[in-house]
Design a protein around this motif. Structure first.
Motif, PDB file in Angstrom:
ATOM      1  N   ASN A  25       0.841  -1.195   0.000  1.00  0.00           N
ATOM      2  CA  ASN A  25       0.000   0.000   0.000  1.00  0.00           C
ATOM      3  C   ASN A  25       0.877   1.246   0.000  1.00  0.00           C
ATOM      4  OD1 ASN A  25       0.881   0.413   2.681  1.00  0.00           O
ATOM      5  ND2 ASN A  25      -0.882  -0.676   3.518  1.00  0.00           N
ATOM      6  N   SER A  26       0.249   2.404   0.022  1.00  0.00           N
ATOM      7  CA  SER A  26       1.007   3.650  -0.095  1.00  0.00           C
ATOM      8  C   SER A  26       1.944   3.860   1.094  1.00  0.00           C
ATOM      9  CB  SER A  26       0.042   4.831  -0.230  1.00  0.00           C
ATOM     10  OG  SER A  26      -0.839   4.900   0.881  1.00  0.00           O
ATOM     11  N   GLU A  27       1.523   3.445   2.294  1.00  0.00           N
ATOM     12  CA  GLU A  27       2.405   3.585   3.455  1.00  0.00           C
ATOM     13  C   GLU A  27       3.637   2.705   3.316  1.00  0.00           C
ATOM     14  OE1 GLU A  27       2.414   3.055   8.340  1.00  0.00           O
ATOM     15  OE2 GLU A  27       0.524   2.908   7.228  1.00  0.00           O
ATOM     16  N   ASP A  28       3.445   1.466   2.786  1.00  0.00           N
ATOM     17  CA  ASP A  28       4.597   0.597   2.532  1.00  0.00           C
ATOM     18  C   ASP A  28       5.595   1.277   1.607  1.00  0.00           C
ATOM     19  OD1 ASP A  28       3.379  -1.367   4.025  1.00  0.00           O
ATOM     20  OD2 ASP A  28       2.710  -2.554   2.316  1.00  0.00           O
ATOM     21  N   LEU A  29       5.096   1.888   0.531  1.00  0.00           N
ATOM     22  CA  LEU A  29       5.980   2.518  -0.448  1.00  0.00           C
ATOM     23  C   LEU A  29       6.714   3.704   0.166  1.00  0.00           C
ATOM     24  CD1 LEU A  29       3.800   2.408  -3.695  1.00  0.00           C
ATOM     25  CD2 LEU A  29       5.462   0.744  -2.857  1.00  0.00           C
ATOM     26  N   ASP A  30       6.024   4.515   0.962  1.00  0.00           N
ATOM     27  CA  ASP A  30       6.678   5.651   1.618  1.00  0.00           C
ATOM     28  C   ASP A  30       7.788   5.177   2.545  1.00  0.00           C
ATOM     29  OD1 ASP A  30       5.110   7.519   0.345  1.00  0.00           O
ATOM     30  OD2 ASP A  30       3.693   7.757   2.005  1.00  0.00           O
ATOM     31  N   ARG A  31       7.523   4.125   3.290  1.00  0.00           N
ATOM     32  CA  ARG A  31       8.531   3.640   4.232  1.00  0.00           C
ATOM     33  C   ARG A  31       9.683   2.949   3.503  1.00  0.00           C
ATOM     34  NH1 ARG A  31       6.191   0.700   9.403  1.00  0.00           N
ATOM     35  NH2 ARG A  31       8.418   0.887   9.890  1.00  0.00           N
ATOM     36  N   LEU A  32       9.377   2.261   2.415  1.00  0.00           N
ATOM     37  CA  LEU A  32      10.442   1.675   1.605  1.00  0.00           C
ATOM     38  C   LEU A  32      11.357   2.757   1.047  1.00  0.00           C
ATOM     39  CD1 LEU A  32       8.476  -1.102  -0.298  1.00  0.00           C
ATOM     40  CD2 LEU A  32      10.508  -1.480   1.108  1.00  0.00           C
ATOM     41  N   ALA A  33      10.772   3.909   0.739  1.00  0.00           N
ATOM     42  CA  ALA A  33      11.555   5.000   0.160  1.00  0.00           C
ATOM     43  C   ALA A  33      12.421   5.703   1.197  1.00  0.00           C
ATOM     44  CB  ALA A  33      10.628   6.007  -0.509  1.00  0.00           C
ATOM     45  N   THR A  34      12.052   5.625   2.479  1.00  0.00           N
ATOM     46  CA  THR A  34      12.759   6.415   3.496  1.00  0.00           C
ATOM     47  C   THR A  34      13.547   5.582   4.504  1.00  0.00           C
ATOM     48  OG1 THR A  34      10.755   6.435   4.864  1.00  0.00           O
ATOM     49  CG2 THR A  34      11.090   8.308   3.387  1.00  0.00           C
ATOM     50  N   GLU A  35      13.223   4.299   4.651  1.00  0.00           N
ATOM     51  CA  GLU A  35      13.884   3.482   5.663  1.00  0.00           C
ATOM     52  C   GLU A  35      14.691   2.366   5.016  1.00  0.00           C
ATOM     53  OE1 GLU A  35      11.131   2.170   8.716  1.00  0.00           O
ATOM     54  OE2 GLU A  35       9.816   3.882   8.313  1.00  0.00           O
ATOM     55  N   ALA A  36      15.789   1.991   5.663  1.00  0.00           N
ATOM     56  CA  ALA A  36      16.656   0.957   5.103  1.00  0.00           C
ATOM     57  C   ALA A  36      15.990  -0.412   5.105  1.00  0.00           C
ATOM     58  CB  ALA A  36      17.969   0.905   5.888  1.00  0.00           C
ATOM     59  N   ALA A  37      15.358  -0.765   6.219  1.00  0.00           N
ATOM     60  CA  ALA A  37      14.698  -2.078   6.330  1.00  0.00           C
ATOM     61  C   ALA A  37      13.410  -1.909   7.117  1.00  0.00           C
ATOM     62  CB  ALA A  37      15.623  -3.088   6.991  1.00  0.00           C
ATOM     63  N   PRO A  38      12.395  -1.293   6.547  1.00  0.00           N
ATOM     64  CA  PRO A  38      11.153  -1.049   7.290  1.00  0.00           C
ATOM     65  C   PRO A  38      10.412  -2.345   7.604  1.00  0.00           C
ATOM     66  CG  PRO A  38      10.857  -0.534   4.960  1.00  0.00           C
ATOM     67  CD  PRO A  38      12.317  -0.806   5.154  1.00  0.00           C
ATOM     68  N   ASP A  39       9.714  -2.327   8.714  1.00  0.00           N
ATOM     69  CA  ASP A  39       8.900  -3.479   9.112  1.00  0.00           C
ATOM     70  C   ASP A  39       7.527  -3.354   8.453  1.00  0.00           C
ATOM     71  OD1 ASP A  39       7.810  -5.683  10.330  1.00  0.00           O
ATOM     72  OD2 ASP A  39       7.522  -4.711  12.273  1.00  0.00           O
ATOM     73  N   VAL A  40       7.451  -3.746   7.197  1.00  0.00           N
ATOM     74  CA  VAL A  40       6.216  -3.638   6.424  1.00  0.00           C
ATOM     75  C   VAL A  40       5.891  -4.988   5.795  1.00  0.00           C
ATOM     76  CG1 VAL A  40       6.477  -1.174   5.924  1.00  0.00           C
ATOM     77  CG2 VAL A  40       7.472  -2.867   4.362  1.00  0.00           C
ATOM     78  N   PRO A  41       4.604  -5.275   5.537  1.00  0.00           N
ATOM     79  CA  PRO A  41       4.229  -6.554   4.917  1.00  0.00           C
ATOM     80  C   PRO A  41       4.919  -6.803   3.578  1.00  0.00           C
ATOM     81  CG  PRO A  41       2.294  -5.453   5.808  1.00  0.00           C
ATOM     82  CD  PRO A  41       3.420  -4.472   5.922  1.00  0.00           C
ATOM     83  N   ALA A  42       5.224  -5.743   2.834  1.00  0.00           N
ATOM     84  CA  ALA A  42       5.833  -5.912   1.515  1.00  0.00           C
ATOM     85  C   ALA A  42       7.204  -6.576   1.580  1.00  0.00           C
ATOM     86  CB  ALA A  42       5.945  -4.560   0.821  1.00  0.00           C
TER      87      ALA A  42
END
Length: 393
Positions: A341-358
């Motif tokens: 989702n859009s939050e996953d993409l934002d966190r992927l763009a800003t964090e090295a290893a975000p804790d997201v389902p993606a």
């Protein structure tokens, strides 16, 4: 492509007695799966009012009048908890919420054909109508979609309409399982079902209700009052069992958070608040909640997520990740919303290893690894004719 022929189903039974329901559930408990749906009302209440439960088996199509006088629904609870019978829903979340409230547990094991259809490439949030047409060759009569299911007696047309929601669902389920098994994707669906069966996903803390109001300010003192009054509304609506908007409308809550009334007379000046309400039990408890929030120290004040400290996502990088998401969705024939989702993409763009389902499970394999490679410069996007292609760098 030749359309599937409509199938014949057992005649529909209207179940109104405890003995009939117990016998029905005993038969269904011997089957590998049972299709389930509900009809409910919540226009006048906070909590959903269960009116009808539909159950479909290989030799049974039943519409259970959940409001029949003296009906003992406990056999249904035992069936929903039976680990040997898969409970098949379409768009299960509201149905599951009702059963969680009634029985204190989520039906298990469970299969949601809407989620399965997303995994199978039928797009975001495939409707029951479209799957019934495409997989079962059935046209769904929508005439009673907005019936008052709490009115009695139920009409024959209502019973027929309700039954259709579990008859064609059997065919949809079987064909989706066959396709997903052939494609090796049943494990993908199983991962989604684990999340759907988590009771925590159906419980909203009143203290987080304010975030849904999307206030257009970063004033933390205002947000503190808004958090308090939104939590008060949630608890009070539950106590009285009326819809939250009927108790106090969103715009009134925002006004109250801005004006911070300290007594009943000041509260009564807000739009939609009567003098009787302001001086009554509900109004006085609202004023008390405001006073408590006003007394909080600065360190205890909330802030909007987007205002919290942290790096800002590059719009260009987020746009590239969206293109990659669309390309991967197209290549794997799976709904993009299911991958990220859009939050996953934002966190992927800003964090090295975000804790997201993606970046977990099958999503990481399909999309997440490529997203990390794109961000690290190991992957580029190009065009091959009419399709986006991935280029290793």
């Amino acid at each position: 492509m030749q359309r599937p022929e409509p199938l014949a189903f057992p005649p529909t039974r209207l179940v109104t007695t405890s003995m009939e329901l117990a016998e029905l559930c005993a038969r269904l408990a011997t089957e590998g799966f049972v299709t389930v749906d509900t009809e409910f009302m919540r226009e006048r209440t906070y909590w959903p009012e269960l009116c009808v439960v539909q159950l479909g088996g290989s030799e049974d199509v039943a519409v259970v009048d959940a409001q029949a006088e003296g009906l003992d629904l406990s056999p249904l609870g035992h069936l929903l908890a039976n680990p040997n019978v898969v409970k098949v829903f379409h768009a299960a979340r509201q149905d599951v919420e009702i059963f969680l409230l009634k029985y204190g547990a989520v039906p298990t094991p469970m299969f949601d054909t809407q989620i399965a259809a997303m995994v199978a490439g039928y797009g975001d949030q495939a409707s029951y109508d479209s799957l019934a047409r495409g997989l079962a060759g059935a046209a769904i009569d929508k005439a009673h979609r907005f019936s008052d299911w709490s009115a009695r007696p139920l009409s024959e047309a209502q019973v027929d309409y309700a039954a259709a929601d579990v008859t064609h669902l059997r065919v949809i389920y079987q064909k989706l399982v066959e396709q997903l098994s052939r494609e090796g994707r049943l494990d993908w669906v199983a991962a989604e079902m684990a999340a759907l069966q988590d009771p925590a996903g159906y419980i909203q803390a009143p203290e987080t209700a304010w975030e849904k109001l999307r206030p257009r300010t970063g004033n933390r003192r205002f947000l503190s009052i808004l958090r308090a009054v939104a939590a008060w509304r949630e608890r009070e609506a539950q106590r009285i069992n009326i819809p939250r908007q009927r108790l106090v409308k969103d715009e009134t809550l925002l006004e109250i958070a801005a004006t911070t009334p300290s007594n009943a007379a000041e509260l009564a000046r807000a739009r939609g608040i009567s003098e009787g309400f302001a001086k009554g039990k509900s109004g006085l408890s609202l004023v008390a909640a405001i006073a408590e929030a006003r007394a909080l120290p600065d360190t205890a004040l909330p802030e909007m997520r987007e205002n919290r400290p942290g790096p800002v996502a590059s719009p260009a990088l987020v746009a590239l990740l969206k293109v990659l998401l669309a390309a991967k969705s197209e290549a794997h024939n799976v709904a993009p919303r299911l991958l990220a989702n859009s939050e996953d993409l934002d966190r992927l763009a800003t964090e090295a290893a975000p804790d997201v389902p993606a970046l977990k499970g099958w999503r990481r394999e399909v999309f997440g690894e490529a997203a990390l490679a794109l961000k690290a410069g190991r992957l580029a996007l190009g065009v091959d004719g009419r399709r986006v292609k991935l280029l290793e760098t």
